[in-house]
Design a protein around this motif. Structure first.
Motif, PDB file in Angstrom:
ATOM      1  N   THR A  41       0.835  -1.198   0.000  1.00 40.26           N
ATOM      2  CA  THR A  41       0.000   0.000   0.000  1.00 40.26           C
ATOM      3  C   THR A  41       0.871   1.250   0.000  1.00 40.26           C
ATOM      4  OG1 THR A  41      -0.158   0.007   2.417  1.00 40.26           O
ATOM      5  CG2 THR A  41      -1.856  -1.189   1.202  1.00 40.26           C
ATOM      6  N   PRO A  42       0.412   2.330  -0.640  1.00 38.59           N
ATOM      7  CA  PRO A  42       1.228   3.550  -0.725  1.00 38.59           C
ATOM      8  C   PRO A  42       1.605   4.133   0.635  1.00 38.59           C
ATOM      9  CG  PRO A  42      -0.602   3.658  -2.276  1.00 38.59           C
ATOM     10  CD  PRO A  42      -0.839   2.462  -1.413  1.00 38.59           C
ATOM     11  N   SER A  43       0.802   3.862   1.660  1.00 38.36           N
ATOM     12  CA  SER A  43       1.052   4.451   2.978  1.00 38.36           C
ATOM     13  C   SER A  43       1.877   3.553   3.894  1.00 38.36           C
ATOM     14  CB  SER A  43      -0.287   4.756   3.662  1.00 38.36           C
ATOM     15  OG  SER A  43      -1.041   3.562   3.846  1.00 38.36           O
ATOM     16  N   SER A  44       2.481   2.500   3.362  1.00 33.62           N
ATOM     17  CA  SER A  44       3.135   1.507   4.224  1.00 33.62           C
ATOM     18  C   SER A  44       4.437   1.994   4.848  1.00 33.62           C
ATOM     19  CB  SER A  44       3.381   0.211   3.451  1.00 33.62           C
ATOM     20  OG  SER A  44       4.246   0.426   2.353  1.00 33.62           O
ATOM     21  N   SER A  45       4.931   3.157   4.448  1.00 28.57           N
ATOM     22  CA  SER A  45       6.026   3.843   5.151  1.00 28.57           C
ATOM     23  C   SER A  45       7.319   3.041   5.263  1.00 28.57           C
ATOM     24  CB  SER A  45       5.567   4.268   6.552  1.00 28.57           C
ATOM     25  OG  SER A  45       4.508   5.186   6.496  1.00 28.57           O
ATOM     26  N   TYR A  46       7.562   2.143   4.297  1.00 28.82           N
ATOM     27  CA  TYR A  46       8.802   1.359   4.260  1.00 28.82           C
ATOM     28  C   TYR A  46       8.944   0.419   5.458  1.00 28.82           C
ATOM     29  CZ  TYR A  46      10.058   5.109   0.955  1.00 28.82           C
ATOM     30  OH  TYR A  46      10.064   6.017  -0.073  1.00 28.82           O
ATOM     31  N   PHE A  47       7.852   0.034   6.115  1.00 30.91           N
ATOM     32  CA  PHE A  47       7.929  -0.800   7.311  1.00 30.91           C
ATOM     33  C   PHE A  47       8.803  -2.027   7.059  1.00 30.91           C
ATOM     34  CE2 PHE A  47       3.547   0.392   9.349  1.00 30.91           C
ATOM     35  CZ  PHE A  47       4.019   1.677   9.594  1.00 30.91           C
ATOM     36  N   GLY A  48       9.891  -2.152   7.820  1.00 29.50           N
ATOM     37  CA  GLY A  48      10.726  -3.347   7.841  1.00 29.50           C
ATOM     38  C   GLY A  48      11.562  -3.614   6.616  1.00 29.50           C
ATOM     39  N   GLU A  49      11.515  -2.736   5.604  1.00 24.23           N
ATOM     40  CA  GLU A  49      12.071  -3.050   4.294  1.00 24.23           C
ATOM     41  C   GLU A  49      13.604  -2.965   4.235  1.00 24.23           C
ATOM     42  OE1 GLU A  49       8.315  -1.275   1.682  1.00 24.23           O
ATOM     43  OE2 GLU A  49      10.318  -0.430   1.436  1.00 24.23           O
ATOM     44  N   THR A  50      14.168  -3.770   3.325  1.00 25.50           N
ATOM     45  CA  THR A  50      15.543  -3.575   2.879  1.00 25.50           C
ATOM     46  C   THR A  50      15.529  -2.447   1.857  1.00 25.50           C
ATOM     47  OG1 THR A  50      16.080  -5.913   3.203  1.00 25.50           O
ATOM     48  CG2 THR A  50      17.507  -4.644   1.715  1.00 25.50           C
ATOM     49  N   ILE A  51      16.229  -1.367   2.164  1.00 23.25           N
ATOM     50  CA  ILE A  51      16.224  -0.181   1.305  1.00 23.25           C
ATOM     51  C   ILE A  51      17.384  -0.265   0.320  1.00 23.25           C
ATOM     52  CG2 ILE A  51      16.457   2.331   1.257  1.00 23.25           C
ATOM     53  CD1 ILE A  51      13.804   1.342   2.461  1.00 23.25           C
ATOM     54  N   GLY A  52      17.107  -0.037  -0.956  1.00 21.29           N
ATOM     55  CA  GLY A  52      18.109  -0.039  -1.996  1.00 21.29           C
ATOM     56  C   GLY A  52      17.468   0.469  -3.297  1.00 21.29           C
ATOM     57  N   ARG A  53      18.161   0.780  -4.329  1.00 24.45           N
ATOM     58  CA  ARG A  53      19.582   0.543  -4.512  1.00 24.45           C
ATOM     59  C   ARG A  53      20.428   1.493  -3.670  1.00 24.45           C
ATOM     60  NH1 ARG A  53      22.269  -0.398 -10.496  1.00 24.45           N
ATOM     61  NH2 ARG A  53      20.559  -1.910 -10.623  1.00 24.45           N
ATOM     62  N   THR A  54      19.880   2.619  -3.231  1.00 26.47           N
ATOM     63  CA  THR A  54      20.599   3.470  -2.290  1.00 26.47           C
ATOM     64  C   THR A  54      19.677   3.850  -1.136  1.00 26.47           C
ATOM     65  OG1 THR A  54      20.035   5.463  -3.564  1.00 26.47           O
ATOM     66  CG2 THR A  54      22.194   4.489  -3.961  1.00 26.47           C
ATOM     67  N   ASN A  55      20.284   4.060   0.033  1.00 26.19           N
ATOM     68  CA  ASN A  55      19.531   4.512   1.189  1.00 26.19           C
ATOM     69  C   ASN A  55      19.414   6.039   1.174  1.00 26.19           C
ATOM     70  OD1 ASN A  55      22.497   4.270   1.885  1.00 26.19           O
ATOM     71  ND2 ASN A  55      21.826   5.462   3.647  1.00 26.19           N
ATOM     72  N   ASN A  56      18.330   6.505   1.755  1.00 29.25           N
ATOM     73  CA  ASN A  56      18.112   7.936   1.958  1.00 29.25           C
ATOM     74  C   ASN A  56      17.973   8.688   0.630  1.00 29.25           C
ATOM     75  OD1 ASN A  56      18.047  10.510   3.473  1.00 29.25           O
ATOM     76  ND2 ASN A  56      18.846   9.241   5.134  1.00 29.25           N
ATOM     77  N   GLY A 275       9.386   9.363  12.839  1.00 25.77           N
ATOM     78  CA  GLY A 275       8.170   8.861  12.215  1.00 25.77           C
ATOM     79  C   GLY A 275       7.023   9.842  12.076  1.00 25.77           C
ATOM     80  N   GLU A 276       7.345  11.131  11.934  1.00 31.29           N
ATOM     81  CA  GLU A 276       6.262  12.112  11.779  1.00 31.29           C
ATOM     82  C   GLU A 276       5.419  11.866  10.525  1.00 31.29           C
ATOM     83  OE1 GLU A 276       8.452  13.603  15.032  1.00 31.29           O
ATOM     84  OE2 GLU A 276       9.166  12.830  13.119  1.00 31.29           O
ATOM     85  N   GLY A 277       5.998  11.220   9.526  1.00 36.16           N
ATOM     86  CA  GLY A 277       5.282  10.995   8.275  1.00 36.16           C
ATOM     87  C   GLY A 277       4.438   9.733   8.238  1.00 36.16           C
ATOM     88  N   ILE A 278       4.437   8.941   9.308  1.00 38.24           N
ATOM     89  CA  ILE A 278       3.623   7.722   9.310  1.00 38.24           C
ATOM     90  C   ILE A 278       2.147   8.104   9.279  1.00 38.24           C
ATOM     91  CG2 ILE A 278       3.001   5.639  10.585  1.00 38.24           C
ATOM     92  CD1 ILE A 278       5.790   5.725  11.859  1.00 38.24           C
ATOM     93  N   ASN A 279       1.424   7.537   8.333  1.00 35.81           N
ATOM     94  CA  ASN A 279      -0.008   7.832   8.195  1.00 35.81           C
ATOM     95  C   ASN A 279      -0.690   6.640   7.529  1.00 35.81           C
ATOM     96  OD1 ASN A 279      -2.502   9.072   8.124  1.00 35.81           O
ATOM     97  ND2 ASN A 279      -2.043  10.270   6.291  1.00 35.81           N
ATOM     98  N   VAL A 280      -0.835   5.561   8.296  1.00 37.69           N
ATOM     99  CA  VAL A 280      -1.422   4.328   7.781  1.00 37.69           C
ATOM    100  C   VAL A 280      -2.871   4.246   8.248  1.00 37.69           C
ATOM    101  CG1 VAL A 280      -1.266   1.817   7.732  1.00 37.69           C
ATOM    102  CG2 VAL A 280       0.823   3.180   7.891  1.00 37.69           C
TER     103      VAL A 280
END
Length: 344
Positions: A41-56, A275-280
């Protein structure tokens, strides 16, 4: 897509090689969902994810002077690229889990092939993730190891940088992280502009009393979305940090539950985000189970990694992966229940 439960404490999903459950004393301390589809879902806020190809963030969603070219990346954060683009690795389906022996321990392995041009990045790369779970000295332990290799022949170099984007709440029944005590190993952060892009300067964060001194998160403040620096700029950074000693980055303690978490890594920096942007919104599973909403400050993310916009020339040795080399990093989480000072 089903989750894989390891021992009694952890669950992982092939999507994003993500951490779904991290149980300590019967409490799941990571934000997440009971089924894989909800992580899309678009609002999932990257929960638990492996971030890539680059972080941030990558400034202006552009990397220049790589393979003698400039590459335009996906813009998904205003003018900039964030966490790998519009569909970063956290939304990709990894191969696995495979049960393997890694450094003499039982581990699970996920892998992903990211093709040339994925979100605008050059070169075909293979990402490998190992999770090793266990318990020692009364602590629940999770070790993470990352490795990336440029496997394609399309070019001689590319840009990479991984992290994990779990949000933690040590009082899972509470709607926010209020009351959590935080201790940082460093009070130095990258100064950034209004878009979160580094200016090039490093200074003491005004909301951190001093490194090693605990402070408490309230309902609304202090607020963080900052890259804290463990290793200040030098002529050269290590591309593969795995042989470095693990260093403690952050300690969390929640008096309401007596739960503790320590985050360690071999990385030169970490992002602290409250986490100010969390909005699930409230969601439903396929069988009609209601998933409660999650709002701002429902969890705190601690993302060990390279500097924000590490692809800029003066920091590029952190993330420039050339053919024949490996990018690597290690993280470690230690969690336990007990009064303050119960485990050193």
């Amino acid at each position: 897509m089903s989750s894989t439960k390891i021992k009694p404490m952890f669950k992982f999903l092939p999507q994003g090689a993500l951490i779904q459950d991290f149980e300590v004393a019967g409490c799941n301390i990571v934000l997440g969902f009971p089924e894989a589809a909800l992580y899309q879902t678009p609002s999932s806020s990257y929960f638990g994810e492996t971030i890539g190809r680059t972080n941030n963030r990558i400034a202006n969603a552009s990397i220049a002077d790589v393979n003698g070219k400039t590459y335009q990346l996906a813009r998904n954060d205003g003018h900039h690229s964030l966490h790998g683009g519009s569909e970063g690795w956290g939304k990709k389906h990894f191969k696995g889990p495979l049960f393997v022996t890694r450094h003499g321990h039982e581990s699970i392995h996920f892998s992903l092939v990211s093709p040339n041009g994925d979100e605008g990045y050059p070169g075909t790369v293979e990402c490998r993730v190992w999770y090793t779970c266990g318990a020692e000295n009364g602590q629940t332990i999770l070790d993470i190891e990352y490795e990336v290799e440029l496997t394609g022949d399309e070019c001689g170099e590319t840009i990479v940088g991984l992290t994990n984007h779990s949000y933690f709440n040590l009082d899972p029944n509470a709607p926010t992280i209020a009351g959590t005590q935080v201790t940082l190993t460093t009070d130095q952060r990258l100064d950034t502009d209004a878009d979160g892009i580094p200016t090039g300067d490093i200074s003491k964060h005004p909301a951190v009393p001093s490194s090693g001194i605990p402070f408490t998160l309230g309902k609304d403040s202090p607020s963080f979305d900052d890259c804290f620096v463990m290793d200040k700029p030098s002529q050269s950074f290590l591309l593969d940090t795995r042989l470095q000693s693990l260093r403690k980055l952050v300690s969390l303690y929640q008096p309401n539950t007596d739960l503790h978490l320590e985050v360690l890594s071999t990385e030169p920096a970490f992002q602290l985000y409250t986490g100010e942007g969390i909005n699930v919104p409230a969601l439903s599973t396929a069988d009609g189970q209601l998933v409660s909403p999650k709002g701002p400050r429902a969890g705190v993310a601690i993302e060990p990694g390279r500097y924000v916009d590490a692809q800029r020339k003066e920091w590029r040795s952190q993330c420039l992966l050339e053919k024949g080399r490996l990018w690597g990093a290690r993280h470690k989480y230690r969690a336990w229940k007990g009064p303050l000072g119960s485990v050193d």
